[in-house]
Design a protein around this motif. Structure first.
Motif, mmCIF file in Angstrom:
data_model
loop_
_atom_site.group_PDB
_atom_site.id
_atom_site.type_symbol
_atom_site.label_atom_id
_atom_site.label_comp_id
_atom_site.label_asym_id
_atom_site.label_seq_id
_atom_site.Cartn_x
_atom_site.Cartn_y
_atom_site.Cartn_z
ATOM 1 N N TYR A 220 -69.105 14.134 -8.468
ATOM 2 C CA TYR A 220 -69.525 13.665 -7.133
ATOM 3 C C TYR A 220 -68.349 13.416 -6.195
ATOM 4 O O TYR A 220 -68.402 13.742 -5.026
ATOM 5 C CB TYR A 220 -70.370 12.390 -7.270
ATOM 6 C CG TYR A 220 -71.516 12.584 -8.224
ATOM 7 C CD1 TYR A 220 -72.604 13.396 -7.870
ATOM 8 C CD2 TYR A 220 -71.502 12.025 -9.498
ATOM 9 C CE1 TYR A 220 -73.643 13.613 -8.751
ATOM 10 C CE2 TYR A 220 -72.537 12.239 -10.384
ATOM 11 C CZ TYR A 220 -73.607 13.041 -10.003
ATOM 12 O OH TYR A 220 -74.637 13.272 -10.892
ATOM 13 N N VAL A 221 -67.263 12.806 -6.743
ATOM 14 C CA VAL A 221 -66.157 12.444 -5.840
ATOM 15 C C VAL A 221 -64.883 13.226 -6.126
ATOM 16 O O VAL A 221 -63.866 13.033 -5.464
ATOM 17 C CB VAL A 221 -65.863 10.922 -5.892
ATOM 18 C CG1 VAL A 221 -67.036 10.126 -5.386
ATOM 19 C CG2 VAL A 221 -65.474 10.475 -7.298
ATOM 20 N N GLY A 222 -64.894 14.119 -7.155
ATOM 21 C CA GLY A 222 -63.696 14.909 -7.463
ATOM 22 C C GLY A 222 -62.721 14.123 -8.315
ATOM 23 O O GLY A 222 -63.113 13.332 -9.171
ATOM 24 N N ARG A 223 -61.432 14.311 -8.048
ATOM 25 C CA ARG A 223 -60.406 13.679 -8.881
ATOM 26 C C ARG A 223 -60.277 12.185 -8.579
ATOM 27 O O ARG A 223 -60.353 11.771 -7.428
ATOM 28 C CB ARG A 223 -59.051 14.355 -8.654
ATOM 29 C CG ARG A 223 -59.066 15.810 -8.998
ATOM 30 C CD ARG A 223 -57.689 16.411 -8.944
ATOM 31 N NE ARG A 223 -56.996 16.195 -10.203
ATOM 32 C CZ ARG A 223 -55.988 16.934 -10.639
ATOM 33 N NH1 ARG A 223 -55.558 17.915 -9.923
ATOM 34 N NH2 ARG A 223 -55.404 16.691 -11.771
ATOM 35 N N ILE A 224 -60.083 11.418 -9.639
ATOM 36 C CA ILE A 224 -59.901 9.969 -9.494
ATOM 37 C C ILE A 224 -58.575 9.624 -10.166
ATOM 38 O O ILE A 224 -58.374 9.918 -11.344
ATOM 39 C CB ILE A 224 -61.049 9.202 -10.190
ATOM 40 C CG1 ILE A 224 -62.402 9.600 -9.598
ATOM 41 C CG2 ILE A 224 -60.842 7.702 -10.093
ATOM 42 C CD1 ILE A 224 -63.597 9.145 -10.409
ATOM 43 N N GLY A 225 -57.650 9.038 -9.404
ATOM 44 C CA GLY A 225 -56.350 8.655 -9.976
ATOM 45 C C GLY A 225 -56.387 7.209 -10.425
ATOM 46 O O GLY A 225 -56.845 6.332 -9.692
ATOM 47 N N CYS A 226 -55.916 6.936 -11.666
ATOM 48 C CA CYS A 226 -55.888 5.556 -12.161
ATOM 49 C C CYS A 226 -54.434 5.134 -12.346
ATOM 50 O O CYS A 226 -53.623 5.907 -12.859
ATOM 51 C CB CYS A 226 -56.582 5.434 -13.510
ATOM 52 S SG CYS A 226 -58.237 6.127 -13.504
ATOM 53 N N GLY A 227 -54.127 3.918 -11.923
ATOM 54 C CA GLY A 227 -52.754 3.441 -12.078
ATOM 55 C C GLY A 227 -52.653 1.962 -11.764
ATOM 56 O O GLY A 227 -53.641 1.313 -11.404
#
Length: 611
Positions: A220-227
């Motif tokens: 739904y939202v594409g890439r999700i960056g976690c950090g």
């Protein structure tokens, strides 16, 4: 001005395969009140995809968070397999300390050393959790000594050697700080986390700095960056610049459209987050692991080690067998290409390259398990394709010498089987480095062996040790080429014509070797239907029926007894295929076939190769 944020702790759980990391997270989640009292909870709730649940391994690191004594504890569950070691290296950048889980019987294992070494390099404080304390054969006192020895071997400083030990049974959900106490819950472990793991430190008034350590992907939202937010704060609609320590020229201006924090197993939308928070950011298309999100007026990238290079590759090929397209939903080269490139969104240790042929894609990964997990995932999604034998990726040094990847292989095996294992690994260019006794009548053997020497070995290993051996491997670096290795001593039984296998034809064929198919299976010319007893390939006709004669009796066919066929798992099939063979993978069937199906062309190609 740097400040400490006391209401947050960030911790990663690291361990060898099967020592109980994911089960430990289950215990912490259950006792933190995340689930309703009457809610049904599956075991190993963090292993979210089917493959992880079936194999009992963690493939992707997962984030979760619990509240305890008004402090938010962000917990990251990491994989234990060496093939997914790249995941562990990156995740440790997000945390301020680690919980090292060690099995109370097995003690520290090769992967324990690998993941602990990574934590020590980053000077992270360690809490040692001796798990499975309720195992009947547990030997916690010896394991404590072994862990301390390992810490000394890895060059721990005095503070790291003075680490707290917690004794737990993750399955029972109990922990205690002493072997003499019987724990009742996980509070001793949670208290140790709060007291021993340092709170995150950063400058809330400085420019924003968020290092992206893992990537998630959503349809739904594409890439999700976690950090983790290292400095400043991050908020929705903020203008940021993406910079990267390894690519100084890369600068991308963008905007944060959605921001999430973790709460239990869910991502919760937030408007802003401060130092020490572990956040997920969506809406940035070009985001990748190792990127730092900075304020526009303060563009400083956070240093980040490069991701380990792949060591093994396979060709993924559009299926062109006579049975192509009958079982799969996605069969074209466009389907295959799109799916492989989509995998790069989340798996950073993977490489996909186009080749001269539009039907073939070269896929490189960290090991056989890494690639077989991808193949199994794709076949479950309805893809149909063929794969070639796994091959290692060679390099050349400055003098033009050929180098190959080496593995350090640790084997625990019952004493009576050690001879067979040493003989097989020596034939595969392995070098015996160390040998000693392990617990309970086992011998521990350490080998240095080319990665290609291990391709196809696991099946032999299980047979040679009657399923009692434990084998662990860790990438050791590149070394000069060790010479040719003969992979398979036996040839293949090849179907002579297309049709359906019948009992009479199979009965005659089984005298030539071991069959892989039973009566009624669809076959085609050039398909491998068994393993020959000799070293060369033999063509057999399994579709052949008995000629009818006047003197035929009703009982003459009843005597045809077929030996049950050998049914391969995906890994066994990948191990078995030779360099001139392919594995045809469909959602329902695995078939081994010759790369060249036509017998005349195949013979010609064989002559050319031998000249």
């Amino acid at each position: 001005m740097r400040q400490t944020r006391n209401d947050v702790r960030n911790v990663a759980i690291i361990a060898h395969v099967d020592h109980g990391k994911t089960t430990l997270v289950d215990g912490l989640l259950k006792q933190s009140g995340i689930f309703r009292s009457n809610q049904e909870v599956v075991e190993r709730v963090m292993d979210s995809n089917d493959l992880e649940r079936e194999r009992g391994i963690t493939i992707m690191s997962k984030n979760t968070a619990i509240e305890y004594k008004d402090i938010k504890i962000n917990i990251i569950d990491t994989p234990g397999h060496a093939d997914f070691g790249g995941e562990v290296e990156r995740v440790l950048k997000m945390v301020n300390g680690v919980i090292l889980v060690v099995d109370a019987f097995e003690g520290p294992m090769p992967q324990t050393k690998f993941v602990l070494g990574k934590a020590m390099e980053l000077k992270l404080p360690v809490i040692v959790c001796i798990n499975k304390i309720d195992r009947p054969e547990a030997r916690p006192n010896d394991v404590i000594d072994e862990v301390l020895e390992l810490l000394m071997d890895l060059g721990a400083d005095d503070k790291q050697l003075d680490c707290p030990f917690v004794f737990a049974s993750a399955k029972a959900g109990t922990s205690s700080l002493s072997l003499d106490e019987q724990g009742t819950d996980m509070k001793p472990l949670l208290d140790t986390i709060i007291n021993y793991i340092p709170a995150p430190v950063g400058d809330p008034d400085a420019g924003t700095q968020v290092l992206i350590s893992t990537i998630d992907y959503s349809e739904y939202v594409g890439r999700i960056g976690c950090g983790k937010v290292d400095n400043g704060k991050v908020y929705v609609n903020q203008e940021v610049v993406i910079v990267n320590h390894h690519e100084p020229d890369r600068k991308i201006k963008t905007k944060i459209s959605k921001l999430y924090e973790y709460d239990g197993l869910n991502k919760v939308e937030v408007k802003e987050a401060g130092i020490g928070s572990i956040v997920a950011i969506s809406g940035i298309e070009d985001i990748k692991i190792g990127d730092t999100l900075c304020s526009v007026d303060s563009q400083v990238a956070i240093p980040f080690q490069k991701i380990s290079e792949p060591t093994i590759s396979m060709n993924f090929i559009v299926n062109d067998s006579p049975l192509a397209g009958q079982e799969g939903k996605f069969v074209t080269s466009r389907h295959l290409r799109d799916r492989l490139y989509k995998e790069l969104n989340t798996d950073v240790s993977l490489r996909v390259e186009d080749t001269d042929s539009t039907e073939t894609f070269k896929v490189s990964g960290r090991g056989e398990l890494h690639l077989s997990v991808l193949i199994e995932t794709m076949r479950r999604e309805g893809f149909e394709f063929a794969v070639s034998k796994a091959e290692v990726i060679y390099k050349t040094d400055e003098n033009g010498k050929k180098l190959e990847p080496m593995e350090r292989c640790y084997i625990d095996v019952p004493d009576e089987f050690s001879g067979a294992v040493i003989q097989k690994l020596s034939q595969r260019k392995g070098e015996l480095v160390n040998m000693g006794t392990a617990n309970g009548g086992y011998t521990r053997i350490e080998f240095l062996i080319p990665s290609r020497g291990l391709i196809g070995y696991r099946g032999d290993f299980m047979t040679d040790t009657k399923g009692n051996g434990i084998m662990n491997t860790i990438f050791d670096g590149y070394a000069p080429f060790k010479g040719e290795i003969a992979y398979r001593k036996t040839g293949s039984l090849i179907a002579f014509e297309s049709g359906e296998a019948v009992t009479y034809g199979l009965f005659n064929a089984q005298e030539r070797g071991q069959l892989f198919i039973g009566a009624g299976a669809k076959v085609y010319s050039g398909m491998v239907i068994g393993m020959s007893g000799k070293s060369e390939d033999i063509e057999v006709n399994v579709c052949k029926t008995k000629h009818l004669t006047n003197t035929r009796t009703s009982s003459s066919d009843e005597a045809l007894r077929l030996v049950p066929p050998k049914v391969f798992s995906l890994e066994q099939a990948i191990d078995f295929i030779d360099t001139d063979e392919l594995l045809e993978v469909t959602p329902t069937t695995l078939r081994i076939r010759k790369r060249i199906l036509d017998p005349t062309l195949r013979k010609r190609a064989g002559f050319k190769k031998n000249q």
